[in-house]
Design a protein around this motif. Structure first.
Motif, short mmCIF file in Angstrom:
data_model
loop_
_atom_site.label_atom_id
_atom_site.label_comp_id
_atom_site.label_asym_id
_atom_site.label_seq_id
_atom_site.Cartn_x
_atom_site.Cartn_y
_atom_site.Cartn_z
N THR A 92 131.82 112.48 -21.52
CA THR A 92 130.46 111.96 -21.35
C THR A 92 130.45 110.95 -20.21
O THR A 92 131.42 110.83 -19.46
N ASP A 93 129.34 110.23 -20.08
CA ASP A 93 129.14 109.39 -18.91
C ASP A 93 130.22 108.32 -18.74
O ASP A 93 130.66 108.06 -17.62
N ILE A 126 120.64 105.06 -27.25
CA ILE A 126 121.06 105.95 -26.15
C ILE A 126 122.05 105.23 -25.24
O ILE A 126 123.05 105.80 -24.80
N GLY A 127 121.77 103.95 -24.96
CA GLY A 127 122.65 103.20 -24.07
C GLY A 127 124.06 103.05 -24.60
O GLY A 127 125.04 103.25 -23.87
N VAL A 128 124.19 102.72 -25.88
CA VAL A 128 125.54 102.54 -26.43
C VAL A 128 126.22 103.88 -26.67
O VAL A 128 127.44 104.00 -26.56
N ALA A 129 125.45 104.92 -26.98
CA ALA A 129 126.05 106.22 -27.24
C ALA A 129 126.58 106.87 -25.97
O ALA A 129 127.59 107.57 -25.98
N SER A 130 125.91 106.66 -24.84
CA SER A 130 126.34 107.28 -23.59
C SER A 130 127.34 106.43 -22.83
O SER A 130 128.08 106.94 -21.99
N GLY A 131 127.34 105.11 -23.08
CA GLY A 131 128.22 104.23 -22.33
C GLY A 131 127.79 104.06 -20.89
O GLY A 131 128.60 103.69 -20.03
N GLN A 132 126.53 104.31 -20.61
CA GLN A 132 126.04 104.27 -19.24
C GLN A 132 125.78 102.81 -18.81
O GLN A 132 126.08 101.87 -19.53
N ASN A 133 125.23 102.67 -17.60
CA ASN A 133 125.05 101.32 -17.04
C ASN A 133 123.61 100.83 -17.15
O ASN A 133 123.22 99.91 -16.44
N GLY A 134 122.83 101.40 -18.06
CA GLY A 134 121.45 100.99 -18.21
C GLY A 134 121.29 99.54 -18.63
O GLY A 134 120.32 98.87 -18.23
N PHE A 135 122.22 99.03 -19.45
CA PHE A 135 122.13 97.62 -19.84
C PHE A 135 122.43 96.71 -18.65
O PHE A 135 121.86 95.63 -18.53
N LEU A 136 123.33 97.13 -17.78
CA LEU A 136 123.63 96.36 -16.58
C LEU A 136 122.42 96.30 -15.66
O LEU A 136 122.01 95.22 -15.22
N LEU A 161 143.56 114.40 -15.29
CA LEU A 161 143.61 113.12 -15.99
C LEU A 161 143.30 113.23 -17.48
O LEU A 161 143.78 112.41 -18.27
N THR A 162 142.49 114.21 -17.86
CA THR A 162 142.05 114.28 -19.26
C THR A 162 142.34 115.60 -19.95
O THR A 162 142.21 115.71 -21.16
N GLY A 163 142.67 116.64 -19.16
CA GLY A 163 142.84 117.96 -19.76
C GLY A 163 141.53 118.62 -20.10
O GLY A 163 141.50 119.63 -20.80
N ASN A 164 140.44 118.06 -19.63
CA ASN A 164 139.11 118.57 -19.93
C ASN A 164 138.26 118.46 -18.67
O ASN A 164 138.66 117.83 -17.70
N GLU A 165 137.10 119.08 -18.67
CA GLU A 165 136.20 118.95 -17.54
C GLU A 165 134.77 119.09 -18.02
O GLU A 165 134.49 119.68 -19.07
N ALA A 166 133.83 118.51 -17.24
CA ALA A 166 132.42 118.55 -17.59
C ALA A 166 131.61 118.36 -16.32
O ALA A 166 132.10 117.81 -15.32
N PHE A 167 130.36 118.83 -16.37
CA PHE A 167 129.47 118.70 -15.23
C PHE A 167 128.95 117.26 -15.18
O PHE A 167 127.94 116.91 -15.79
#
Length: 397
Positions: free
Chosen positions: A35-36, A135-145, A68-74
């Motif tokens: 995820t993000d 949404i902000g805490v679930a995605s870990g995005q920078n919206g709070f910043l 780095l992770t053994g996984n990939e995502a768009f």
């Protein structure tokens, strides 16, 4: 009613989500797809590896993701180079601790700024924003910043402080979300503030250049062009976006027509700032509107950017509650929950915030447009409706 008990319950619920997400990153709970925040940590590690320029080209980025992770995502990387320095700091920690540090500190800063603006209306504001906060805490995005930076800019503009240019300049990490307040400062003739903002943005860009090298900028520009192509092709999860462009594309409108509608919407929304000043609305209302319309400027805006709506709401809420009827107050709450709540429901029902629902229509943009129209209608009233309200917060002065 937003009682102290409700406030504490909401804050505890957010803390539990943060801890649960960190536990997933630590391997204590089952992991999910990238995820993000994974993208942040991967990009940060690429800074230290010396190949951050490759992050701006999706095929190269996917190879690094697998390594780095053994996984990939768009998860295309399109952030301006100054933000590369932010994520480089996060990469010094294991991802679980990096997530706790980043989301924990930015959420705390955002809530402190929100409380400073909202004053005694903070519990009501928190209740109205809960889906957005989730949404902000679930995605870990920078919206709070970005929400914190916009909130500090708004407080500085209201206080007539030149230092408001510092957080405004730091919005170089996501400049499209600062267009509204930048225009507001321009129309309010805050020349010193704008000069400081330009200096801070220039210094941030210069530091990124010194650390990452000149080649980072052509790579960034190529990444932006690549992202435009992905957006036109509908590759991004449009249902998570809050722009008019995403809404129209998600219902089948051709990309050029959707982009034209987006541009027209952005111009009309930004025009409200000038109209608000022309009508001599109080500065708090003008700044609040400027924060809100910033969400409607770019075709690339997500639900995790909605903390800006929280700043706008905290600034506008005293006047909205004073002037709005009870039915309008309920409508405002419902519209705010609707704009931010779609991702909340998606996460709850489909189990992964990145998983598209069966009907991938972007619902947030029309909701935001109705919300903006209703707010403008209420603020234009010369005489308050009958209502009993708490006194306004510090920003109301």
């Amino acid at each position: 009613m937003a009682t102290p008990l409700v406030t504490r319950t909401l804050l505890v619920a957010l803390a539990l989500v943060v801890l649960g997400k960190a536990a997933r990153y630590a391997g204590i709970l089952p992991s999910v797809d990238l995820t993000d925040f994974d993208a942040f940590h991967i990009a940060g590690r690429m800074v230290w590896r010396g190949d951050i320029a490759d992050a701006y080209h999706l095929p190269a980025l996917l190879r690094v993701q697998r390594t780095l992770t053994g996984n990939e995502a768009f998860l295309p990387w399109t952030y301006p180079p100054p933000f590369d320095l932010v994520v480089a700091g996060l990469a010094l920690l294991p991802i679980s601790l990096a997530y706790l540090a980043f989301v924990g500190t930015t959420l705390a800063a955002y809530l402190l700024v929100l409380a400073r603006i909202a004053g005694p209306l903070f519990p009501v504001t928190l209740l109205a924003l809960f889906p957005v906060l989730f949404i902000g805490v679930a995605s870990g995005q920078n919206g709070f910043l970005t929400g914190t930076l916009i909130g500090l800019t708004g407080l500085g503009l209201l206080g007539g402080r030149t230092g408001a240019g510092v957080p405004l300049g730091l919005m170089v990490i996501k400049p499209h979300l600062a267009v509204g307040l930048g225009l507001c400062a321009l129309l309010m003739r805050r020349w010193a503030c704008l000069a400081v903002a330009a200096l801070v943005a220039t210094l941030a860009a210069g530091l990124a250049t010194a650390v990452l090298g000149l080649a980072i900028w052509p790579a960034f520009l190529r990444g932006v062009d690549e992202a435009k192509a992905f957006l036109a092709a509908g590759e991004y999860p449009l249902f998570r976006m809050v722009s008019v462009y995403a809404w129209l594309r998600s219902v089948g409108l051709a990309a050029p027509l959707a982009l034209a509608a987006q541009m027209a919407t952005a111009m009309a929304a930004l025009g409200l700032i000038g109209r608000a000043l022309q009508r001599r609305l109080p500065p708090r209302q003008v700044v609040g509107l400027a924060a809100l319309v910033s969400l409607l400027v770019s075709p690339y805006a997500y639900d995790y950017d909605l903390p800006l709506y929280g700043i706008a709401l905290a600034l506008l809420l005293p006047d909205l509650l004073e002037r709005a009827s009870r039915g309008e107050q309920i409508t405002l709450l419902g519209l705010g929950w609707g704009a931010g709540g779609y991702g909340f429901v998606t996460n709850s029902v489909w189990g992964d915030i990145e998983t598209a629902p069966p009907v991938g229509v972007s619902f947030a943009a029309p909701i935001l447009l109705v919300l903006l129209a209703l707010i403008w209608r209420i603020l234009r009233r010369g005489r308050p409706a009958e209502a009993v309200l708490p006194s306004a917060g510090p920003a109301a002065a």
